[in-house]
Enzyme design. Structure first.
Site, mmCIF file in Angstrom:
data_model
loop_
_atom_site.group_PDB
_atom_site.id
_atom_site.type_symbol
_atom_site.label_atom_id
_atom_site.label_comp_id
_atom_site.label_asym_id
_atom_site.label_seq_id
_atom_site.Cartn_x
_atom_site.Cartn_y
_atom_site.Cartn_z
ATOM 1 N N CYS A 28 23.870 53.715 6.154
ATOM 2 C CA CYS A 28 22.808 53.504 5.163
ATOM 3 C C CYS A 28 22.069 52.199 5.429
ATOM 4 C CB CYS A 28 23.376 53.527 3.743
ATOM 5 S SG CYS A 28 24.675 52.309 3.439
ATOM 6 N N HIS A 72 27.767 50.648 8.469
ATOM 7 C CA HIS A 72 27.260 51.558 7.452
ATOM 8 C C HIS A 72 25.926 52.152 7.889
ATOM 9 C CE1 HIS A 72 30.031 50.361 4.044
ATOM 10 N NE2 HIS A 72 30.322 49.469 4.976
ATOM 11 N N GLN A 91 33.196 50.437 0.472
ATOM 12 C CA GLN A 91 34.218 49.800 1.306
ATOM 13 C C GLN A 91 35.120 48.881 0.500
ATOM 14 O OE1 GLN A 91 32.717 48.194 4.996
ATOM 15 N NE2 GLN A 91 34.417 46.768 5.194
ATOM 16 N N CYS A 130 29.562 56.878 2.239
ATOM 17 C CA CYS A 130 29.006 55.980 1.229
ATOM 18 C C CYS A 130 28.551 56.795 0.022
ATOM 19 C CB CYS A 130 27.830 55.212 1.817
ATOM 20 S SG CYS A 130 26.839 54.325 0.601
ATOM 21 N N GLU A 131 29.017 56.413 -1.161
ATOM 22 C CA GLU A 131 28.687 57.190 -2.353
ATOM 23 C C GLU A 131 27.265 56.943 -2.850
ATOM 24 O OE1 GLU A 131 30.342 54.527 -6.069
ATOM 25 O OE2 GLU A 131 31.774 55.792 -5.019
ATOM 26 N N HIS A 132 26.601 55.928 -2.323
ATOM 27 C CA HIS A 132 25.254 55.614 -2.787
ATOM 28 C C HIS A 132 24.179 56.462 -2.107
ATOM 29 C CE1 HIS A 132 27.087 51.434 -3.707
ATOM 30 N NE2 HIS A 132 27.212 52.240 -4.735
ATOM 31 N N HIS A 133 24.374 56.742 -0.808
ATOM 32 C CA HIS A 133 23.364 57.517 -0.073
ATOM 33 C C HIS A 133 23.945 58.736 0.625
ATOM 34 C CE1 HIS A 133 21.624 53.388 -0.300
ATOM 35 N NE2 HIS A 133 20.527 54.064 -0.579
#
Length: 203
Positions: free
Chosen positions: A163, A161, A133, A92-95
């Site tokens: 996260c 996920h 995703q 996941c590119e956010h976390h």
């Protein structure tokens, strides 16, 4: 007579400069988290993590379109081809936490088919990057559509996920499903046929 087993050697190749730079950064991160980076258990951790992250994102060095083009064959088959239960591991590119699950991919040929192993390879090439995703689903679909120009492409991904499970809302049993369709799969009848073929695997 028992033959003597040859010694086993595992060879890993990493860019030395990138590995050193990443390791330096992870060393600082570990120290900022309050740990002693010089203690026995953590002494080699920065380098290990540096190598692990390069492996987990090695998709940046792959060309998914060329993967498909390397094994295309002329074939007059116009029925649906489905490759399901393709394991997906991504970040996941956010976390920068993993998400993982299964991809189900189908296409209807239009004069060209592709070696079956290439579909999972394309999934992996896009998955092994910083991702969301939704984008991953579209990238797989678009790549197959561009390479083969089939009558239609369908991609469904279901994933968990970390996260959401390890932090934040902490819902351990939640599963995210995304889908993307082109051509014939935009028609209700064809889409239902695809879903029925993989429905026993969908939540």
């Amino acid at each position: 007579m028992i033959k003597e087993m040859k010694s086993y050697e595992k060879i890993e190749q990493y860019d030395t400069e990138i590995t050193e730079a990443l390791a330096d950064n992870y060393r600082v991160i570990i120290e900022n988290l309050g740990e002693d980076v010089n203690r026995e258990g953590l002494e080699k951790t920065p380098e290990r993590v540096a190598k692990a992250m390069q492996y987990l994102t090695h998709g940046y060095g792959l060309d998914p379109l060329e993967i498909l083009k390397s094994a295309m064959f002329t074939e007059d088959h116009k029925q649906m081809i489905v490759v399901k239960d393709i394991e997906v591991y991504s970040m996941c590119e956010h976390h920068m936490l993993p998400f993982f699950g299964k991809a189900h991919v189908a296409y209807i040929p239009n004069g060209k088919i592709v070696g079956l192993s290439k579909i999972p390879r394309v999934v992996d090439a896009f998955a092994r990057r910083m991702q969301v995703q939704e984008r991953l689903t579209d990238q797989i679909k678009n790549c197959i559509q561009e390479a083969l120009n089939p009558l239609g492409v369908a991609v469904v991904i279901e994933a968990q996920h970390m996260c959401m499970q390890m932090r934040g809302i902490q819902k351990q049993n939640s599963v995210t499903t995304t889908s993307s369709f082109t051509g014939a799969f935009e028609k209700d009848k064809t889409r239902k046929e695809f879903i029925s073929l993989v429905s026993n695997k969908l939540s």
